[in-house]
Motif scaffolding. Structure first.
Motif, PDB file in Angstrom:
ATOM      1  N   LYS A   1      15.514 -11.549 -11.100  1.00 37.86           N
ATOM      2  CA  LYS A   1      15.802 -12.622 -12.055  1.00 37.86           C
ATOM      3  C   LYS A   1      16.010 -13.950 -11.346  1.00 37.86           C
ATOM      4  CE  LYS A   1      17.687  -9.796 -15.803  1.00 37.86           C
ATOM      5  NZ  LYS A   1      18.872  -9.468 -16.629  1.00 37.86           N
ATOM      6  N   LYS A   2      16.673 -13.906 -10.170  1.00 36.66           N
ATOM      7  CA  LYS A   2      16.887 -15.125  -9.378  1.00 36.66           C
ATOM      8  C   LYS A   2      15.538 -15.737  -8.975  1.00 36.66           C
ATOM      9  CE  LYS A   2      21.465 -15.420  -8.612  1.00 36.66           C
ATOM     10  NZ  LYS A   2      22.293 -16.637  -8.799  1.00 36.66           N
ATOM     11  N   LEU A   3      14.536 -14.865  -8.790  1.00 40.69           N
ATOM     12  CA  LEU A   3      13.212 -15.325  -8.376  1.00 40.69           C
ATOM     13  C   LEU A   3      12.288 -15.624  -9.568  1.00 40.69           C
ATOM     14  CD1 LEU A   3      12.605 -12.822  -5.432  1.00 40.69           C
ATOM     15  CD2 LEU A   3      13.193 -15.254  -5.248  1.00 40.69           C
ATOM     16  N   GLY A   4      12.805 -15.426 -10.792  1.00 36.49           N
ATOM     17  CA  GLY A   4      12.030 -15.762 -11.983  1.00 36.49           C
ATOM     18  C   GLY A   4      11.242 -14.619 -12.583  1.00 36.49           C
ATOM     19  N   PHE A   5      11.558 -13.385 -12.196  1.00 35.67           N
ATOM     20  CA  PHE A   5      10.861 -12.214 -12.732  1.00 35.67           C
ATOM     21  C   PHE A   5      11.749 -11.490 -13.744  1.00 35.67           C
ATOM     22  CE2 PHE A   5       8.966 -12.956  -8.593  1.00 35.67           C
ATOM     23  CZ  PHE A   5       7.602 -12.780  -8.818  1.00 35.67           C
TER      24      PHE A   5
ATOM     25  N   ILE B   1      15.189  -6.454   3.100  1.00 36.92           N
ATOM     26  CA  ILE B   1      14.102  -6.973   2.282  1.00 36.92           C
ATOM     27  C   ILE B   1      14.398  -8.425   1.909  1.00 36.92           C
ATOM     28  CG2 ILE B   1      12.785  -6.696   0.155  1.00 36.92           C
ATOM     29  CD1 ILE B   1      12.408  -4.449   2.209  1.00 36.92           C
ATOM     30  N   GLN B   2      13.524  -9.320   2.306  1.00 39.20           N
ATOM     31  CA  GLN B   2      13.690 -10.747   2.031  1.00 39.20           C
ATOM     32  C   GLN B   2      13.015 -11.121   0.708  1.00 39.20           C
ATOM     33  OE1 GLN B   2      15.636 -12.301   3.950  1.00 39.20           O
ATOM     34  NE2 GLN B   2      15.631 -11.159   5.889  1.00 39.20           N
ATOM     35  N   ASP B   3      13.288 -12.331   0.229  1.00 39.68           N
ATOM     36  CA  ASP B   3      12.712 -12.780  -1.040  1.00 39.68           C
ATOM     37  C   ASP B   3      11.182 -12.763  -1.002  1.00 39.68           C
ATOM     38  OD1 ASP B   3      15.185 -13.098  -2.128  1.00 39.68           O
ATOM     39  OD2 ASP B   3      15.232 -15.281  -1.982  1.00 39.68           O
ATOM     40  N   GLN B   4      10.604 -13.196   0.130  1.00 39.43           N
ATOM     41  CA  GLN B   4       9.141 -13.233   0.203  1.00 39.43           C
ATOM     42  C   GLN B   4       8.539 -11.834   0.112  1.00 39.43           C
ATOM     43  OE1 GLN B   4      11.234 -14.472   2.463  1.00 39.43           O
ATOM     44  NE2 GLN B   4      10.578 -14.155   4.595  1.00 39.43           N
ATOM     45  N   ASP B   5       9.291 -10.832   0.606  1.00 39.26           N
ATOM     46  CA  ASP B   5       8.833  -9.445   0.479  1.00 39.26           C
ATOM     47  C   ASP B   5       8.785  -9.023  -0.989  1.00 39.26           C
ATOM     48  OD1 ASP B   5       8.718  -9.017   3.314  1.00 39.26           O
ATOM     49  OD2 ASP B   5      10.886  -8.714   3.315  1.00 39.26           O
ATOM     50  N   LEU B   6       9.813  -9.435  -1.740  1.00 32.34           N
ATOM     51  CA  LEU B   6       9.869  -9.078  -3.159  1.00 32.34           C
ATOM     52  C   LEU B   6       8.766  -9.758  -3.951  1.00 32.34           C
ATOM     53  CD1 LEU B   6      13.703  -9.143  -3.906  1.00 32.34           C
ATOM     54  CD2 LEU B   6      12.250  -7.160  -3.481  1.00 32.34           C
TER      55      LEU B   6
ATOM     56  N   GLY C   1      20.713  -0.627  -5.026  1.00 30.97           N
ATOM     57  CA  GLY C   1      20.362   0.049  -6.274  1.00 30.97           C
ATOM     58  C   GLY C   1      19.513  -0.813  -7.191  1.00 30.97           C
ATOM     59  N   ARG C   2      19.232  -0.292  -8.358  1.00 25.66           N
ATOM     60  CA  ARG C   2      18.389  -0.989  -9.335  1.00 25.66           C
ATOM     61  C   ARG C   2      19.022  -2.293  -9.800  1.00 25.66           C
ATOM     62  NH1 ARG C   2      18.183   4.274  -9.579  1.00 25.66           N
ATOM     63  NH2 ARG C   2      16.194   5.406  -9.867  1.00 25.66           N
ATOM     64  N   ALA C   3      20.345  -2.273  -9.964  1.00 28.14           N
ATOM     65  CA  ALA C   3      21.030  -3.485 -10.454  1.00 28.14           C
ATOM     66  C   ALA C   3      20.822  -4.651  -9.489  1.00 28.14           C
ATOM     67  CB  ALA C   3      22.526  -3.213 -10.628  1.00 28.14           C
ATOM     68  N   ALA C   4      20.895  -4.364  -8.193  1.00 29.54           N
ATOM     69  CA  ALA C   4      20.719  -5.424  -7.202  1.00 29.54           C
ATOM     70  C   ALA C   4      19.286  -5.931  -7.200  1.00 29.54           C
ATOM     71  CB  ALA C   4      21.094  -4.902  -5.812  1.00 29.54           C
ATOM     72  N   LEU C   5      18.331  -5.011  -7.303  1.00 32.80           N
ATOM     73  CA  LEU C   5      16.928  -5.425  -7.341  1.00 32.80           C
ATOM     74  C   LEU C   5      16.650  -6.277  -8.569  1.00 32.80           C
ATOM     75  CD1 LEU C   5      14.094  -5.228  -6.094  1.00 32.80           C
ATOM     76  CD2 LEU C   5      13.714  -3.191  -7.510  1.00 32.80           C
ATOM     77  N   ASN C   6      17.143  -5.866  -9.714  1.00 31.30           N
ATOM     78  CA  ASN C   6      16.938  -6.619 -10.950  1.00 31.30           C
ATOM     79  C   ASN C   6      17.609  -7.990 -10.872  1.00 31.30           C
ATOM     80  OD1 ASN C   6      15.836  -6.747 -13.582  1.00 31.30           O
ATOM     81  ND2 ASN C   6      17.864  -6.371 -14.454  1.00 31.30           N
ATOM     82  N   TYR C   7      18.797  -8.026 -10.279  1.00 31.01           N
ATOM     83  CA  TYR C   7      19.529  -9.291 -10.107  1.00 31.01           C
ATOM     84  C   TYR C   7      18.703 -10.269  -9.269  1.00 31.01           C
ATOM     85  CZ  TYR C   7      23.174 -12.429  -8.252  1.00 31.01           C
ATOM     86  OH  TYR C   7      23.904 -13.527  -7.867  1.00 31.01           O
ATOM     87  N   ARG C   8      18.178  -9.770  -8.121  1.00 34.72           N
ATOM     88  CA  ARG C   8      17.399 -10.645  -7.246  1.00 34.72           C
ATOM     89  C   ARG C   8      16.080 -11.044  -7.913  1.00 34.72           C
ATOM     90  NH1 ARG C   8      17.228 -11.274  -1.751  1.00 34.72           N
ATOM     91  NH2 ARG C   8      19.466 -10.961  -1.835  1.00 34.72           N
TER      92      ARG C   8
ATOM     93  N   ASP D   1      11.137   0.337 -17.761  1.00 37.51           N
ATOM     94  CA  ASP D   1      10.085   1.109 -17.083  1.00 37.51           C
ATOM     95  C   ASP D   1       9.497   0.327 -15.917  1.00 37.51           C
ATOM     96  OD1 ASP D   1      10.457   3.203 -18.801  1.00 37.51           O
ATOM     97  OD2 ASP D   1       8.779   2.685 -20.131  1.00 37.51           O
ATOM     98  N   GLU D   2       9.305  -0.981 -16.131  1.00 35.32           N
ATOM     99  CA  GLU D   2       8.757  -1.816 -15.049  1.00 35.32           C
ATOM    100  C   GLU D   2       9.725  -1.867 -13.872  1.00 35.32           C
ATOM    101  OE1 GLU D   2       6.086  -5.188 -17.352  1.00 35.32           O
ATOM    102  OE2 GLU D   2       8.288  -5.378 -17.335  1.00 35.32           O
ATOM    103  N   LEU D   3      11.002  -2.004 -14.178  1.00 34.19           N
ATOM    104  CA  LEU D   3      12.008  -2.045 -13.120  1.00 34.19           C
ATOM    105  C   LEU D   3      11.994  -0.749 -12.318  1.00 34.19           C
ATOM    106  CD1 LEU D   3      14.408  -3.394 -11.691  1.00 34.19           C
ATOM    107  CD2 LEU D   3      15.906  -2.407 -13.446  1.00 34.19           C
TER     108      LEU D   3
END
Length: 385
Positions: A342-346, A370-375, A333-340, A351-353
């Motif tokens: 932030k871990k990567l510095g974004f 989906i790996q970190d490099q994909d994000l 979900g969105r929470a997991a994407l946002n969490y990851r 709206d952007e999320l």
């Protein structure tokens, strides 16, 4: 009131090593024995000395090295087995001989082709002979799980009288239901003279997936030693898993049991045993599997991000595992994407999320994970676009 300490008897180097393809050389056995001592096992069964010169050497060398745990050698109720085992463990600081014989009708009449009376005679003779070499003698009633309780009680009472300090009640074929196994231990507690001066041990196999449950029911009904292996490795479907029984007692305070195991080493020794024995650990294995602390469902990820114990009853650090893993898939979900992110510095506004999330779902439908490099690539493309 302090919890009752349950002795952990590890048989990775004996029962675990009997698995086809898992044979260890002496050097490898010594390495694992050292790790078991660091883990804090009370007893380690390190081999069956009569079985081969290599096994005798391994038991003998481990006996000279291990200082904090009891070193145990297995035998049949055969005089030469016992004498060879005694020679192999003569240098141990805390030696134990583990001897025994089959007691179920299948073993008595089909395998041994003898009588119940003769089985008792052989068991008593084996314990008495072992007692000449060591003070600590454990007796196993093989296939106790399928043995008539009244006859089993007669066997156990006789070997206790002969000097057994520990009596092992194996569910050799993994047949018992937890209630049946617990009742068997309770029956012995209530009907065997002298049993309160000995330690009752469980040794449960996993043919029906009940080894861990049976071990716990055993201690709930009076057993004070659990025989188990790292990763549950063992004959056929395996043995009770050390990491499972230990963590069950650690997490369920209402049981009022605990062990001397340093649980922070569990993940490490699991990996070592897996590598040395060439036995991969299934990903969904309790406690030590690679997915034990991984979350891919969006609902679960949101809960863990907000509070780890929402879906995890064990802190990964307790067992020496890496931190909880948020695995990004099309189910995330969105929470997991946002969490990851932030871990990567974004950092994204709502709206952007949302925009990134829709792009993420399109990508996730094409790829399993989906790996970190994909994000990073996804976020960068969106920024330049």
């Amino acid at each position: 009131m302090p919890n009752t300490q349950i002795q952990i008897f590890d048989t990775t180097l004996r029962d675990g090593e009997q698995v086809p393809g898992c044979t260890l050389n002496t050097k490898e056995k010594i390495e694992i024995a050292r790790e078991l001592e660091r883990l804090g096992v009370d007893v380690m069964e390190v081999g069956f000395p009569i079985s081969s010169p290599g096994d005798f050497e391994s038991v003998s060398r481990i006996s000279k090295i291990i200082k904090n745990a009891t070193v145990c050698a297995l035998t049949r109720a055969v005089p030469n087995d016992i004498e060879v085992a005694a020679d192999a463990i003569k240098s141990a600081k805390r030696p134990r001989i583990h001897t025994g014989i089959g007691t179920s009708d299948s073993h008595v009449f089909n395998k041994l082709r003898t009588t119940r009376e003769k089985v008792i005679e052989r068991g008593v003779a084996a314990v008495k002979l072992a007692k000449k070499y060591v003070e600590d003698v454990e007796f196993y009633a093989e296939d106790a799980g399928r043995t008539d309780n009244e006859y089993l009680a007669m066997v156990i009472e006789a070997v206790i009288k002969a000097g057994a300090t520990v009596v092992n009640i194996p569910d050799t074929t993994g047949y018992c239901l937890p209630s049946e196994y617990g009742e068997k231990i309770k029956y012995l507690q209530e009907n065997v003279k002298g049993i309160h001066n000995t330690t009752i041990s469980t040794h449960c196999h996993n043919d029906l997936g009940l080894a861990t449950a049976n071990s716990i029911m055993g201690v709930r009904n009076g057993a004070r030693q659990i025989e188990c292996t790292i990763n549950g490795i063992g004959e056929r479907a395996g043995n009770a898993s050390l990491e499972e029984v230990v963590m069950i007692m650690r997490k369920h305070n209402d049981l009022n049991f605990d062990t001397g195991i340093n649980t922070k080493y569990l993940s490490e020794i699991s990996a070592i045993v897996s590598a040395k024995m060439n036995m991969p650990v299934q990903a969904n294995k309790a406690i030590v599997g690679s997915n034990a602390f991984a979350h891919s469902s969006g609902i679960h990820q949101d809960g863990v991000i907000k509070s780890r114990d929402t879906y995890e009853i064990i802190d990964p650090e307790e067992v020496g595992a890496l931190d909880s893993s948020i695995v990004l898939t099309a189910r995330s979900g969105r929470a997991a994407l946002n969490y990851r992110a932030k871990k990567l510095g974004f950092e994204f506004c709502k709206d952007e999320l949302e925009r990134h999330y829709q792009a993420f779902l399109n990508l996730a439908d094409q790829k399993k994970i989906i790996q970190d490099q994909d994000l990073i690539k996804l976020f960068s493309v969106a920024a330049t676009g």
